[in-house]
Design an enzyme around this catalytic site. Structure first.
Site, mmCIF file in Angstrom:
data_model
loop_
_atom_site.group_PDB
_atom_site.id
_atom_site.type_symbol
_atom_site.label_atom_id
_atom_site.label_comp_id
_atom_site.label_asym_id
_atom_site.label_seq_id
_atom_site.Cartn_x
_atom_site.Cartn_y
_atom_site.Cartn_z
ATOM 1 N N TYR A 73 0.857 -1.188 0.000
ATOM 2 C CA TYR A 73 0.000 0.000 0.000
ATOM 3 C C TYR A 73 0.889 1.233 0.000
ATOM 4 C CZ TYR A 73 -3.527 3.389 1.647
ATOM 5 O OH TYR A 73 -4.368 4.469 1.775
ATOM 6 N N ASP A 81 9.327 2.625 -0.504
ATOM 7 C CA ASP A 81 8.308 3.290 0.305
ATOM 8 C C ASP A 81 8.594 2.970 1.771
ATOM 9 O OD1 ASP A 81 4.664 3.478 0.307
ATOM 10 O OD2 ASP A 81 6.148 4.025 1.812
ATOM 11 N N LYS A 112 4.768 9.465 8.578
ATOM 12 C CA LYS A 112 4.574 8.962 9.950
ATOM 13 C C LYS A 112 5.612 9.501 10.954
ATOM 14 C CE LYS A 112 2.266 4.826 8.137
ATOM 15 N NZ LYS A 112 0.859 4.864 8.522
#
Ligand code: KE4
Length: 429
Positions: free
Chosen positions: A144, A239, A267
């Site tokens: 994702y 990623d 994050k």
């Protein structure tokens, strides 16, 4: 647990917001019951609007590696807020965070701040397409990279949880540009390069996959991606939105010793405030506007609050042996959980990497997407609900990763193990 206020808030929220939430995986659809509404959070605990406290292993899906409301981060953010929240102009905190990131991750000679991991991923792909003059990208089933159209093809996280890995609303013309391979299966990537080699702008991959639950990479797979992309003139994009500053002080790339062309972060680098970033070699990054011609912009990009929260977080992480402590505590927790599940006759797979872990409700070795799909998600749902009632908050979906923070301690881990034992007794009947 009495959760009447959460239930009422969810009813009202559902009148104003689709599914009563602002991000699907929070809605508890995968585990049943209603989501708990959080009133406040401190250290390793979250407290819901009914006053119930839970040991938290969601950690806001990764950013809160220091634990909630870390005093130094709160103080820095409050102090900054008293001097302004957003200027729409450059500020010193942007330099501080950019320099910390580039110093920690050598492949990132330059970096651009944005407001989410999605924005970082979509911008990195646009840059790769401009830099190579090619349109196709390769992503992996179950990975994702946020909710930009190009990534909502056989994606993980909430799409996998909802059972709709490819979202409606993505035009076929966009979807066709996203080629799908199998994680940890280099052959599946070689086949795509044999067919489309010179059309592939980039391969985008989670170097350790966190959106199927935690799936550990095979080193040869990652190294093979690096060799394949170099050979074909495509870019390799790591990623590291989850793994950045989670597995070590820097990227997971620092551990595996593979230098991607572009890295995506999010994050942790925002310390709990909205943030994303993408970066790479000076040669590639100088194509980004206004230095170059690849346009990307954002009203709140580099805003001082997120920057200062990120700076404070990275400074704390850099100056102690936090990663060793996180590793030991996570090893201890997953070891205890393995024994407890076995005592209940459940030979389940538990994957662990640094302070990330997932209990997979399957007895298969979980090294790829296919194995993930063998999980008993119904049973995970019942377990999640029973555990929540015992005061422990695991991710409300089997296909997500659990996180331990610097605020967790042995007492939390022992309490968690006892709660898991009680929850399994309840669901086993
Ligand atoms: P955001 O746009 O949510 O900031 O980041 C997207 C993203 C990109 N790359 C990776 C590897 C990610 O894990 C994410 C977002 N992670 C999910 C949880 N697995 C966010 C939680 C949510 O969607 O509510």
């Amino acid at each position: 647990m009495k959760t009447d206020r959460s239930t009422e808030m969810f009813r009202v929220a559902s009148q104003y917001m689709p599914g009563g939430v602002n991000s699907p995986v929070r809605a508890f659809k995968a585990v049943g019951g209603n989501p708990i509404f959080i009133k406040e959070a401190h250290g390793a605990k979250v407290i819901d609007v009914d006053g119930n406290a839970y040991i938290d292993y969601v950690g806001s899906w990764g950013p809160l590696i220091l634990g909630h409301s870390h005093p130094q981060v709160v103080e820095a953010v409050c102090s900054m807020a008293s001097r302004g929240t957003s200027f729409g102009a450059p500020c010193e905190a942007e330099i501080e965070l950019a320099s910390l990131i580039c110093a920690a991750i050598p492949s990132m000679e330059m970096v651009r701040m944005v407001n989410s991991g999605t924005e970082a991923a979509m911008s990195a792909v646009r840059l790769a397409r401009a830099y190579t003059g090619r349109d196709k990208i390769v992503k992996f089933e179950g990975c994702y990279h946020g909710h930009a159209d190009s990534f909502l093809i056989k994606a993980g996280s909430g799409l996998l949880t909802s059972g709709v890995p490819t979202s409606p609303g993505v035009p076929a013309s966009i979807g066709e540009l996203t080629l799908i391979a199998t994680y940890n299966d280099l052959e599946s990537v070689i086949e795509l390069f044999n067919e489309y080699g010179k059309e592939i702008a980039a391969v985008i991959v989670e170097p350790a996959a966190g959106n199927m639950g935690l799936v550990i990479p095979d080193y040869e797979f990652l190294d093979g991606l690096r060799q394949l992309t170099l050979k074909n003139g495509s870019l390799l994009i790591f990623d590291e939105v989850i793994t950045g500053f989670r597995a070590c002080y820097g990227g997971f790339q620092n551990i595996v010793g593979i230098r991607p062309d572009l890295t995506i972060l999010g994050k942790i680098i925002g310390g709990g405030l909205p943030v994303g970033a993408y970066g790479g070699s000076r040669e590639i990054m100088q194509r980004v506007s206004p230095q170059g011609d690849v346009y990307q912009a954002g009203t709140l990009s580099g805003n001082p609050l997120a920057m200062i929260a990120g700076v404070e977080t990275l400074k704390i992480l850099a100056d102690d042996d936090w990663y060793d402590r996180l590793e030991v505590l996570t090893y201890y927790l997953t070891g205890k959980l393995k024994t407890i599940f076995e005592n209940h006759g459940l030979l389940y797979e538990i994957n662990r990497l640094a302070s990330m872990f997932t209990v997979f409700f399957t007895e298969e070795l979980v090294e790829n997407y296919t194995a993930v799909l063998s999980c008993d998600t119904q049973k995970y749902g019942a377990f999640h609900q029973a555990l929540l009632n015992e005061g422990v908050y695991f991710p409300p979906a089997q296909f997500e990763t659990g996180f331990i923070s610097c605020a967790h301690d042995m007492e939390d881990v022992n309490e968690t193990a006892e709660a898991v034992d009680r929850a399994l007794s309840i669901i086993q009947g």
